[in-house]
Design a protein around this motif. Structure first.
Motif, mmCIF file in Angstrom:
data_model
loop_
_atom_site.group_PDB
_atom_site.id
_atom_site.type_symbol
_atom_site.label_atom_id
_atom_site.label_comp_id
_atom_site.label_asym_id
_atom_site.label_seq_id
_atom_site.Cartn_x
_atom_site.Cartn_y
_atom_site.Cartn_z
ATOM 1 N N ALA A 1 0.836 -1.209 0.000
ATOM 2 C CA ALA A 1 0.000 0.000 0.000
ATOM 3 C C ALA A 1 0.869 1.257 0.000
ATOM 4 O O ALA A 1 0.585 2.217 -0.732
ATOM 5 C CB ALA A 1 -0.927 -0.002 1.212
ATOM 6 N N THR A 2 1.940 1.245 0.778
ATOM 7 C CA THR A 2 2.836 2.399 0.840
ATOM 8 C C THR A 2 3.550 2.580 -0.493
ATOM 9 O O THR A 2 3.677 3.704 -0.998
ATOM 10 C CB THR A 2 3.855 2.227 1.990
ATOM 11 O OG1 THR A 2 3.149 1.983 3.205
ATOM 12 C CG2 THR A 2 4.718 3.460 2.147
ATOM 13 N N ARG A 3 4.000 1.489 -1.077
ATOM 14 C CA ARG A 3 4.685 1.532 -2.372
ATOM 15 C C ARG A 3 3.772 2.101 -3.453
ATOM 16 O O ARG A 3 4.159 3.007 -4.200
ATOM 17 C CB ARG A 3 5.147 0.114 -2.767
ATOM 18 C CG ARG A 3 5.751 0.036 -4.155
ATOM 19 C CD ARG A 3 6.142 -1.379 -4.511
ATOM 20 N NE ARG A 3 5.050 -2.333 -4.569
ATOM 21 C CZ ARG A 3 4.151 -2.411 -5.550
ATOM 22 N NH1 ARG A 3 4.176 -1.547 -6.549
ATOM 23 N NH2 ARG A 3 3.213 -3.338 -5.532
ATOM 24 N N ILE A 4 2.550 1.620 -3.518
ATOM 25 C CA ILE A 4 1.589 2.074 -4.529
ATOM 26 C C ILE A 4 1.244 3.550 -4.307
ATOM 27 O O ILE A 4 1.167 4.327 -5.256
ATOM 28 C CB ILE A 4 0.338 1.175 -4.531
ATOM 29 C CG1 ILE A 4 0.700 -0.208 -5.095
ATOM 30 C CG2 ILE A 4 -0.799 1.808 -5.322
ATOM 31 C CD1 ILE A 4 -0.365 -1.257 -4.923
ATOM 32 N N PHE B 1 13.933 -2.088 7.887
ATOM 33 C CA PHE B 1 14.525 -0.756 7.932
ATOM 34 C C PHE B 1 14.957 -0.314 6.533
ATOM 35 O O PHE B 1 14.759 0.840 6.155
ATOM 36 C CB PHE B 1 15.712 -0.723 8.906
ATOM 37 C CG PHE B 1 15.321 -0.425 10.326
ATOM 38 C CD1 PHE B 1 15.744 0.745 10.941
ATOM 39 C CD2 PHE B 1 14.539 -1.313 11.055
ATOM 40 C CE1 PHE B 1 15.390 1.028 12.259
ATOM 41 C CE2 PHE B 1 14.179 -1.043 12.369
ATOM 42 C CZ PHE B 1 14.603 0.138 12.970
ATOM 43 N N GLU B 2 15.540 -1.220 5.744
ATOM 44 C CA GLU B 2 15.942 -0.893 4.372
ATOM 45 C C GLU B 2 14.719 -0.595 3.506
ATOM 46 O O GLU B 2 14.735 0.349 2.707
ATOM 47 C CB GLU B 2 16.740 -2.048 3.761
ATOM 48 C CG GLU B 2 18.112 -2.231 4.355
ATOM 49 C CD GLU B 2 18.813 -3.467 3.814
ATOM 50 O OE1 GLU B 2 18.529 -3.882 2.670
ATOM 51 O OE2 GLU B 2 19.660 -4.019 4.540
ATOM 52 N N LEU B 3 13.682 -1.393 3.651
ATOM 53 C CA LEU B 3 12.450 -1.164 2.890
ATOM 54 C C LEU B 3 11.842 0.185 3.275
ATOM 55 O O LEU B 3 11.383 0.933 2.404
ATOM 56 C CB LEU B 3 11.446 -2.296 3.134
ATOM 57 C CG LEU B 3 11.813 -3.646 2.521
ATOM 58 C CD1 LEU B 3 10.954 -4.756 3.117
ATOM 59 C CD2 LEU B 3 11.677 -3.612 1.013
ATOM 60 N N CYS B 4 11.848 0.504 4.557
ATOM 61 C CA CYS B 4 11.317 1.794 5.007
ATOM 62 C C CYS B 4 12.121 2.945 4.420
ATOM 63 O O CYS B 4 11.550 3.962 4.018
ATOM 64 C CB CYS B 4 11.316 1.871 6.534
ATOM 65 S SG CYS B 4 10.048 0.855 7.309
ATOM 66 N N GLN B 5 13.428 2.780 4.338
ATOM 67 C CA GLN B 5 14.265 3.815 3.747
ATOM 68 C C GLN B 5 13.888 4.007 2.273
ATOM 69 O O GLN B 5 13.732 5.131 1.808
ATOM 70 C CB GLN B 5 15.743 3.450 3.874
ATOM 71 C CG GLN B 5 16.667 4.549 3.401
ATOM 72 C CD GLN B 5 18.129 4.226 3.663
ATOM 73 O OE1 GLN B 5 18.479 3.124 4.051
ATOM 74 N NE2 GLN B 5 18.986 5.199 3.441
ATOM 75 N N LYS C 1 10.695 5.778 2.035
ATOM 76 C CA LYS C 1 10.734 7.113 2.654
ATOM 77 C C LYS C 1 9.716 7.237 3.794
ATOM 78 O O LYS C 1 8.952 8.190 3.878
ATOM 79 C CB LYS C 1 10.537 8.209 1.612
ATOM 80 C CG LYS C 1 11.646 8.258 0.583
ATOM 81 C CD LYS C 1 11.391 9.329 -0.444
ATOM 82 C CE LYS C 1 12.497 9.446 -1.453
ATOM 83 N NZ LYS C 1 12.686 8.319 -2.322
ATOM 84 N N ILE C 2 9.718 6.225 4.653
ATOM 85 C CA ILE C 2 8.859 6.212 5.830
ATOM 86 C C ILE C 2 9.727 5.755 7.000
ATOM 87 O O ILE C 2 10.598 4.898 6.831
ATOM 88 C CB ILE C 2 7.633 5.277 5.629
ATOM 89 C CG1 ILE C 2 6.695 5.316 6.822
ATOM 90 C CG2 ILE C 2 8.054 3.862 5.306
ATOM 91 C CD1 ILE C 2 5.388 4.552 6.613
ATOM 92 N N SER C 3 9.510 6.334 8.151
ATOM 93 C CA SER C 3 10.313 5.918 9.309
ATOM 94 C C SER C 3 9.848 4.525 9.757
ATOM 95 O O SER C 3 8.663 4.182 9.630
ATOM 96 C CB SER C 3 10.165 6.906 10.459
ATOM 97 O OG SER C 3 8.875 6.823 11.030
ATOM 98 N N PRO C 4 10.772 3.733 10.274
ATOM 99 C CA PRO C 4 10.373 2.416 10.787
ATOM 100 C C PRO C 4 9.289 2.523 11.864
ATOM 101 O O PRO C 4 8.380 1.703 11.907
ATOM 102 C CB PRO C 4 11.674 1.832 11.345
ATOM 103 C CG PRO C 4 12.732 2.478 10.504
ATOM 104 C CD PRO C 4 12.232 3.892 10.281
ATOM 105 N N SER C 5 9.360 3.554 12.697
ATOM 106 C CA SER C 5 8.343 3.685 13.754
ATOM 107 C C SER C 5 6.971 3.948 13.144
ATOM 108 O O SER C 5 5.969 3.370 13.597
ATOM 109 C CB SER C 5 8.721 4.776 14.751
ATOM 110 O OG SER C 5 8.840 6.032 14.119
ATOM 111 N N ILE D 1 1.553 1.626 11.629
ATOM 112 C CA ILE D 1 0.547 1.213 10.646
ATOM 113 C C ILE D 1 0.302 -0.287 10.764
ATOM 114 O O ILE D 1 -0.846 -0.741 10.790
ATOM 115 C CB ILE D 1 0.984 1.583 9.213
ATOM 116 C CG1 ILE D 1 1.084 3.096 9.054
ATOM 117 C CG2 ILE D 1 0.023 0.995 8.181
ATOM 118 C CD1 ILE D 1 1.808 3.539 7.788
ATOM 119 N N VAL D 2 1.379 -1.055 10.831
ATOM 120 C CA VAL D 2 1.262 -2.517 10.952
ATOM 121 C C VAL D 2 0.481 -2.874 12.211
ATOM 122 O O VAL D 2 -0.432 -3.711 12.174
ATOM 123 C CB VAL D 2 2.659 -3.191 10.950
ATOM 124 C CG1 VAL D 2 2.562 -4.659 11.352
ATOM 125 C CG2 VAL D 2 3.312 -3.052 9.582
#
Length: 87
Positions: free
Chosen positions: A18-21, A57-61, A64-68, A73-74
């Motif tokens: 969802a974030t990617r899209i 963490f790499e995916l979040c980077q 462009k979303i913080s891991p927290s 969201i999760v």
């Protein structure tokens, strides 16, 4: 694997997708940003592969979303599913 783990894997995958899209990225784009294969992104998004914390963490980077923020969201999605299951 218990239902709890399966649900979390699926929620993580759906949240990444969802974030990617939302950001207009293809799986290929995200894979390039994270230096992984596109098939890895696909497997994560459908809940067949569970990324490690360091990979999240790499995916979040890449997203462009913080891991927290990602984990908030999760957690919210997981609680919704748990609540719906208990109703």
């Amino acid at each position: 694997m218990n239902d709890h783990s399966l649900i979390i894997k699926q929620v993580i995958g759906k949240t990444i997708k969802a974030t990617r899209i939302k950001q207009g990225l293809s799986q290929e784009d995200l894979a390039g940003l994270c230096q992984v294969d596109r098939s890895y992104i696909s497997l994560v998004e459908v809940g067949k592969n569970e990324p490690s914390v360091s990979k999240i963490f790499e995916l979040c980077q890449g997203l462009k979303i913080s891991p927290s923020a990602f984990f908030k969201i999760v957690e919210a999605e997981y609680e919704k599913l748990k609540q719906n299951h208990n109703d």
